[in-house]
Design an enzyme around this catalytic site. Structure first.
Site, PDB file in Angstrom:
ATOM      1  N   HIS A   1      -8.317   9.282   4.652  1.00  0.00           N
ATOM      2  CA  HIS A   1      -7.806   8.067   5.718  1.00  0.00           C
ATOM      3  C   HIS A   1      -8.068   8.558   7.222  1.00  0.00           C
ATOM      4  O   HIS A   1      -8.098   9.488   7.449  1.00  0.00           O
ATOM      5  CB  HIS A   1      -6.088   7.960   5.604  1.00  0.00           C
TER       6      HIS A   1
ATOM      7  N   THR B   1      -7.854   1.579   9.146  1.00  0.00           N
ATOM      8  CA  THR B   1      -8.078   2.120  10.586  1.00  0.00           C
ATOM      9  C   THR B   1      -9.074   1.007  11.406  1.00  0.00           C
ATOM     10  O   THR B   1      -8.786   0.848  12.499  1.00  0.00           O
ATOM     11  CB  THR B   1      -8.633   3.410  10.471  1.00  0.00           C
TER      12      THR B   1
ATOM     13  N   ASP C   1       1.026  -1.228   0.132  1.00  0.00           N
ATOM     14  CA  ASP C   1       0.078  -0.050  -0.038  1.00  0.00           C
ATOM     15  C   ASP C   1       0.835   1.248  -0.123  1.00  0.00           C
ATOM     16  O   ASP C   1       2.022   1.248   0.667  1.00  0.00           O
ATOM     17  CB  ASP C   1      -0.810  -0.079   1.235  1.00  0.00           C
ATOM     18  N   HIS C   2       0.678   2.413  -0.514  1.00  0.00           N
ATOM     19  CA  HIS C   2       1.120   3.809  -0.399  1.00  0.00           C
ATOM     20  C   HIS C   2       2.594   3.926  -0.327  1.00  0.00           C
ATOM     21  O   HIS C   2       3.136   4.227   0.684  1.00  0.00           O
ATOM     22  CB  HIS C   2       0.662   4.513   0.724  1.00  0.00           C
TER      23      HIS C   2
ATOM     24  N   GLY D   1      -9.492   5.033   1.975  1.00  0.00           N
ATOM     25  CA  GLY D   1     -10.336   5.748   3.251  1.00  0.00           C
ATOM     26  C   GLY D   1     -11.626   5.146   3.453  1.00  0.00           C
ATOM     27  O   GLY D   1     -12.492   5.781   3.790  1.00  0.00           O
TER      28      GLY D   1
ATOM     29  N   ASN E   1     -10.019   0.057   0.449  1.00  0.00           N
ATOM     30  CA  ASN E   1      -9.119  -0.232   1.291  1.00  0.00           C
ATOM     31  C   ASN E   1      -9.623  -0.085   2.740  1.00  0.00           C
ATOM     32  O   ASN E   1     -10.335   1.089   2.997  1.00  0.00           O
ATOM     33  CB  ASN E   1      -8.256   0.739   1.238  1.00  0.00           C
TER      34      ASN E   1
HETATM   35  P1  13P Z   1      -8.558   3.900   6.433  1.00  0.00           P
HETATM   36  O1  13P Z   1      -7.780   3.866   7.274  1.00  0.00           O
HETATM   37  O2  13P Z   1      -9.574   5.043   6.413  1.00  0.00           O
HETATM   38  O3  13P Z   1      -9.504   2.635   6.471  1.00  0.00           O
HETATM   39  O4  13P Z   1      -8.098   4.057   4.878  1.00  0.00           O
HETATM   40  C1  13P Z   1      -7.225   3.025   4.393  1.00  0.00           C
HETATM   41  C2  13P Z   1      -6.596   3.225   3.313  1.00  0.00           C
HETATM   42  O5  13P Z   1      -7.186   3.694   2.397  1.00  0.00           O
HETATM   43  C3  13P Z   1      -5.176   2.406   3.112  1.00  0.00           C
HETATM   44  O6  13P Z   1      -4.792   2.842   1.858  1.00  0.00           O
END
Ligand code: 13P
Length: 284
Positions: free
Chosen positions: A180, A233, A82-83, A209, A230
Site C-alpha cells: 500500500h 494512493t 475496503d480493509h 497496492g 485496488n
Molecule cells: P494503493 O494505495 O497502493 O493504491 O493501494 C490501495 C489498496 O490496496 C486499498 O486496499
C-alpha cells in the site's frame, strides 16, 4: 445501469482475463469522477470506501449518497467496504446497503482470521452481499492498518487453501509482495505464488497496492487471473495534488466550482488511465 455486488463482475473478469478497478473514493467529487471515467470507457466499476471514510462521513450518510449514484450510473457499479478490521462496522455497512465488504482479519492467526471471515460471510448470506478476505500481511499503510517493512508475510499456498475452503468467500486477497502507498524501490512480486494460489482458488483474486505498479506487472497479474485491482494512493494524489496545483496557480481566485472541476478532471484522468491498463474498457 445496475447497482450490483462483485460476484458476476469478478467472475467474468477472471474468465475473460481483464481486471475491474476498485477505486478508493473519499467524497462525492471523487465518487462521481470515477463513475464518469468508467461511464466514458463503458467499464464496470467498484466504488471502494475505506473504514475511515465511512467513519468520517457516517454509515447512513455515505450509503444515502453512494447508492443512488451507483443506481444512476450507466455501467454496473459495486460499492465495497475496503480493509475493515471491525466486524460491527462491517455488519452496519451490510445493513446500510453496501453490496460488498472486506473483513480484514489478516493480522490475526489463521484460525481467528477464518472465524471472523466466516462470521461476516454468514451475516452476508441471503443479503446479496459479496465478501472479500485477506491472508498474509500487505506492507504499507492503508487506513489505520500499518504493516512495517520486514513484518510482511506472504500468503502461504497451503494456508490459502485452508482459508478458502473454510470461509467460502467471494474474492480473495493473498499477500504476494505488493504494498500500500508509494513503492520505495522495485516491488518484489511473487508471481509463482500468485499463480499457484489462483489455480487452487474457487473465487477471483484481488491485487492490493495497485498505485505505482508498472504496466507490465498489471498485465502479467491480470493474465494470471487477477480480477480486481485496488487503487487508493493514486486517487488521493490526484485529488490533493490537483487542489494544490490549482490554488497555487490562482491564489486570489476563490472559485470553488472551478476548483472542483479541475480536481475532478484530475481524478477522472487517473481513473481512466487505470481502467485502460486493466483491460476493462467496453466490458460493462
Ligand atoms: P494503493 O494505495 O497502493 O493504491 O493501494 C490501495 C489498496 O490496496 C486499498 O486496499
Amino acid at each position: 445501469m445496475a447497482y450490483v455486488n462483485m460476484k458476476q463482475m469478478l467472475e467474468k473478469a477472471r474468465k475473460e482475463r481483464y481486471a475491474v478497478g476498485a477505486f478508493n473514493i473519499v467524497n462525492y467529487l471523487t465518487a462521481q469522477a470515477v463513475i464518469d471515467a468508467a461511464e466514458e470507457l463503458n467499464s464496470p466499476l467498484i466504488l471502494q470506501t475505506s473504514a475511515s471514510t465511512v467513519k468520517q462521513i457516517g454509515v447512513k450518510e455515505l450509503a444515502d449518497m453512494l447508492i443512488p449514484m451507483a443506481k444512476r450510473a450507466k455501467i454496473p457499479v459495486a460499492i465495497h467496504l475496503d480493509h475493515c478490521t471491525d466486524i460491527e462496522l462491517v455488519k452496519k455497512c451490510i445493513d446500510a446497503g453496501w453490496s460488498s465488504v472486506m473483513i480484514d482479519a489478516s493480522k490475526l492467526p489463521l484460525e481467528e482470521n477464518i472465524k471472523q471471515t466466516k462470521e461476516v460471510k454468514e451475516y452476508a448470506e441471503g443479503k446479496d452481499v459479496t465478501v472479500e478476505g485477506e491472508l498474509g500481511a500487505i506492507v504499507g499503510v492503508e487506513d489505520d492498518i500499518v504493516v512495517e517493512e520486514g513484518e510482511e508475510a506472504l500468503a502461504s499456498v497451503e494456508k490459502s487453501k485452508i482459508y478458502l475452503e473454510a470461509t467460502n468467500i467471494d474474492a480473495f486477497a493473498p499477500a504476494i509482495g505488493t504494498a500500500h502507498g508509494l513503492y520505495k524501490g522495485e516491488p518484489r512480486i511473487d508471481f509463482d505464488r500468485f499463480t499457484e494460489i489462483e489455480k487452487l482458488s474457487s473465487c477471483p483474486l484481488v491485487i492490493h497496492g495497485g498505485t505505482g505498479l508498472a504496466a507490465d506487472v498489471f498485465k502479467k497479474l491480470i493474465a494470471l487471473g487477477g480480477a480486481k485491482i485496488n487503487i487508493s494512493t493514486a486517487i488521493k494524489i490526484a485529488y490533493c495534488g490537483g487542489m494544490n496545483e490549482y490554488t497555487v496557480q490562482r491564489p486570489a481566485e476563490n472559485n470553488p466550482l472551478k476548483l472542483d472541476k479541475y480536481v475532478s478532471d484530475a481524478v477522472k484522468r487517473i481513473a481512466k488511465e487505470h481502467i485502460e491498463l486493466f483491460g476493462s474498457v467496453n466490458r460493462a
